[in-house]
Design a protein around this motif. Structure first.
Motif, PDB file in Angstrom:
ATOM      1  N   ALA A  80       0.825  -1.233   0.102  1.00 30.80           N
ATOM      2  CA  ALA A  80      -0.018   0.031   0.074  1.00 30.80           C
ATOM      3  C   ALA A  80       0.839   1.239  -0.020  1.00 30.80           C
ATOM      4  O   ALA A  80       2.089   1.133   0.106  1.00 30.80           O
ATOM      5  CB  ALA A  80      -1.022  -0.254   1.269  1.00 30.80           C
ATOM      6  N   ARG A  81       0.398   2.320  -0.306  1.00 35.22           N
ATOM      7  CA  ARG A  81       0.990   3.686  -0.341  1.00 35.22           C
ATOM      8  C   ARG A  81       0.510   4.269   1.046  1.00 35.22           C
ATOM      9  O   ARG A  81      -0.419   4.467   1.476  1.00 35.22           O
ATOM     10  CB  ARG A  81       0.506   4.675  -1.251  1.00 35.22           C
ATOM     11  CG  ARG A  81       1.023   4.227  -2.562  1.00 35.22           C
ATOM     12  CD  ARG A  81       0.289   4.975  -3.738  1.00 35.22           C
ATOM     13  NE  ARG A  81      -1.264   5.012  -3.626  1.00 35.22           N
ATOM     14  CZ  ARG A  81      -1.997   5.640  -4.244  1.00 35.22           C
ATOM     15  NH1 ARG A  81      -1.900   6.648  -5.112  1.00 35.22           N
ATOM     16  NH2 ARG A  81      -3.548   5.532  -4.238  1.00 35.22           N
ATOM     17  N   CYS A  82       1.579   4.297   1.915  1.00 36.10           N
ATOM     18  CA  CYS A  82       1.589   4.534   3.314  1.00 36.10           C
ATOM     19  C   CYS A  82       2.230   5.923   3.697  1.00 36.10           C
ATOM     20  O   CYS A  82       3.607   5.966   3.364  1.00 36.10           O
ATOM     21  CB  CYS A  82       1.819   3.653   4.276  1.00 36.10           C
ATOM     22  SG  CYS A  82       0.962   2.019   4.047  1.00 36.10           S
ATOM     23  N   VAL A  83       1.563   6.754   4.258  1.00 42.18           N
ATOM     24  CA  VAL A  83       2.271   7.872   4.981  1.00 42.18           C
ATOM     25  C   VAL A  83       2.294   7.648   6.492  1.00 42.18           C
ATOM     26  O   VAL A  83       1.051   7.536   6.790  1.00 42.18           O
ATOM     27  CB  VAL A  83       1.783   9.224   4.574  1.00 42.18           C
ATOM     28  CG1 VAL A  83       2.287  10.361   5.162  1.00 42.18           C
ATOM     29  CG2 VAL A  83       1.796   9.595   3.003  1.00 42.18           C
ATOM     30  N   PHE A  84       3.241   7.836   7.061  1.00 45.42           N
ATOM     31  CA  PHE A  84       3.148   7.763   8.550  1.00 45.42           C
ATOM     32  C   PHE A  84       3.689   9.279   9.147  1.00 45.42           C
ATOM     33  O   PHE A  84       4.727   9.578   8.686  1.00 45.42           O
ATOM     34  CB  PHE A  84       4.477   6.871   9.064  1.00 45.42           C
ATOM     35  CG  PHE A  84       4.041   5.328   9.037  1.00 45.42           C
ATOM     36  CD1 PHE A  84       3.576   4.587  10.229  1.00 45.42           C
ATOM     37  CD2 PHE A  84       4.270   4.866   7.799  1.00 45.42           C
ATOM     38  CE1 PHE A  84       3.115   3.268  10.076  1.00 45.42           C
ATOM     39  CE2 PHE A  84       3.980   3.542   7.663  1.00 45.42           C
ATOM     40  CZ  PHE A  84       3.436   2.612   8.680  1.00 45.42           C
ATOM     41  N   LEU A  85       2.799   9.752   9.930  1.00 41.64           N
ATOM     42  CA  LEU A  85       3.001  10.981  10.518  1.00 41.64           C
ATOM     43  C   LEU A  85       3.695  10.936  11.924  1.00 41.64           C
ATOM     44  O   LEU A  85       3.003  10.356  12.693  1.00 41.64           O
ATOM     45  CB  LEU A  85       1.708  11.849  10.708  1.00 41.64           C
ATOM     46  CG  LEU A  85       0.849  12.185   9.286  1.00 41.64           C
ATOM     47  CD1 LEU A  85      -0.590  12.607   9.564  1.00 41.64           C
ATOM     48  CD2 LEU A  85       1.636  13.181   8.471  1.00 41.64           C
ATOM     49  N   SER A  86       4.737  11.346  12.065  1.00 42.49           N
ATOM     50  CA  SER A  86       5.470  11.412  13.495  1.00 42.49           C
ATOM     51  C   SER A  86       5.718  12.714  14.242  1.00 42.49           C
ATOM     52  O   SER A  86       6.297  13.721  13.457  1.00 42.49           O
ATOM     53  CB  SER A  86       6.773  10.626  13.022  1.00 42.49           C
ATOM     54  OG  SER A  86       7.729  10.497  14.193  1.00 42.49           O
ATOM     55  N   PRO A  87       5.015  12.684  15.235  1.00 41.97           N
ATOM     56  CA  PRO A  87       5.427  14.162  15.955  1.00 41.97           C
ATOM     57  C   PRO A  87       6.876  14.309  15.932  1.00 41.97           C
ATOM     58  O   PRO A  87       7.307  15.634  15.681  1.00 41.97           O
ATOM     59  CB  PRO A  87       5.008  13.976  17.105  1.00 41.97           C
ATOM     60  CG  PRO A  87       3.823  12.749  16.960  1.00 41.97           C
ATOM     61  CD  PRO A  87       4.532  11.861  16.140  1.00 41.97           C
ATOM     62  N   HIS A  88       7.559  13.669  16.574  1.00 37.41           N
ATOM     63  CA  HIS A  88       8.947  13.799  16.831  1.00 37.41           C
ATOM     64  C   HIS A  88       9.952  12.653  16.007  1.00 37.41           C
ATOM     65  O   HIS A  88       9.626  11.808  15.381  1.00 37.41           O
ATOM     66  CB  HIS A  88       9.297  13.763  18.327  1.00 37.41           C
ATOM     67  CG  HIS A  88       8.423  14.832  19.105  1.00 37.41           C
ATOM     68  ND1 HIS A  88       7.631  14.343  20.056  1.00 37.41           N
ATOM     69  CD2 HIS A  88       8.345  15.944  19.030  1.00 37.41           C
ATOM     70  CE1 HIS A  88       7.112  15.353  20.732  1.00 37.41           C
ATOM     71  NE2 HIS A  88       7.300  16.430  20.040  1.00 37.41           N
TER      72      HIS A  88
END
Length: 269
Positions: free
Chosen positions: A16-24
């Motif tokens: 899949a096309r995945c975007v992981f949003l990471s605060p830090h």
């Protein structure tokens, strides 16, 4: 159209096309390292890390304490620490074979209040004596850790959403922190995922979920169900090695030297 939970369940097999949003500069790997490792061979993965910088001093007592906890000798200057953290993140994510970007916004510990130009001089003099008065989050315990998003940060969420709209709209799955522990940066990052209800998957914030409760009201309001990813002893050991790649943070997060071998938990509708 399949739900995010259904797509999550099949992504490790079909990609899949995945975007992981990471605060830090460690949160994505701390919470999702095992899943990212499993997805990487057949998926297009991109990690967006939001709060990746510091500001010039003087810093608050909370910020100076953080710098010392990270083994940074000069508690008056965080720039070298954050440069090291960005490099750690680059090395770990490159090793996983995933693309990534750092948005360059200051960590909550270092974000300052907006000061009118006419008051810049007096504010600078005040900051030298009591820097807490010119920062959006004067303390960690009573501001950042309680999830009290500053009024000055309310526009930040909208600006970030606009900045990342094209990136997130093109993903099959958007991974965002659930906000366990109530850190304001995690909550601000969570709002980015909430803007994409048809594709968002929330991850349980590790290691904070080892000592803090989940927001059951948030889970209930959004109709979220749990999904766990566990690759057994070998996978857990591999993830621990990834976490140790963040050397500036690992000792402060795990002072005993032991990284809990916990399965990763995700929530989706």
């Amino acid at each position: 159209m399949t739900s995010p939970l259904e797509r999550l369940g099949t992504a490790t097999a079909s990609g899949a096309r995945c975007v992981f949003l990471s605060p830090h500069l460690d949160d994505a790997v701390l919470s999702c390292g095992a899943l990212m490792r499993a997805l990487a061979p057949r998926s297009e993965i991109h990690v967006v890390t939001v709060f990746t910088a510091t500001t010039d001093g003087p810093h608050t007592r909370a910020a100076r304490s953080f710098l010392r906890q990270c083994g940074h000798g000069d508690a008056t200057d965080g720039s070298t620490l954050f440069a090291a953290r960005r490099e750690e993140d680059r090395v770990v994510l490159d090793g996983l074979g995933v693309s990534h970007e750092h948005l360059g916004l200051p960590d909550a510990l270092f974000r300052r209040r907006a000061v009118p130009r006419a008051l810049a001089g007096p504010a600078a003099r005040v900051a030298r004596v009591l820097p807490e008065l010119v920062h959006r989050y004067p303390t960690f315990r009573y501001d950042i850790a309680l999830g009290r998003v500053s009024r000055g940060d309310r526009a930040l969420g909208a600006a970030l959403a606009a900045r990342l709209e094209a990136r997130l709209a093109g993903a099959d799955l958007v991974f965002a922190p659930l906000g366990v522990g109530r850190h304001v940066d995690h909550l601000l990052t969570r709002t980015l995922g909430a803007g994409h209800p048809g594709r968002v998957v929330y991850y349980s914030d590790f290691p904070y979920d080892q000592s803090h409760a989940r927001d059951e009201d948030f889970l209930r309001r959004h109709g979220l169900r749990a999904w766990r990813h566990d690759e057994g002893p070998e996978g857990r050991a591999a993830k621990a090695d990834l976490i140790r790649g963040y050397a500036t943070q690992a000792d402060a997060l795990f002072p005993s030297g032991v990284i809990p071998a916990a399965p990763e938990t995700y929530f989706a509708a």
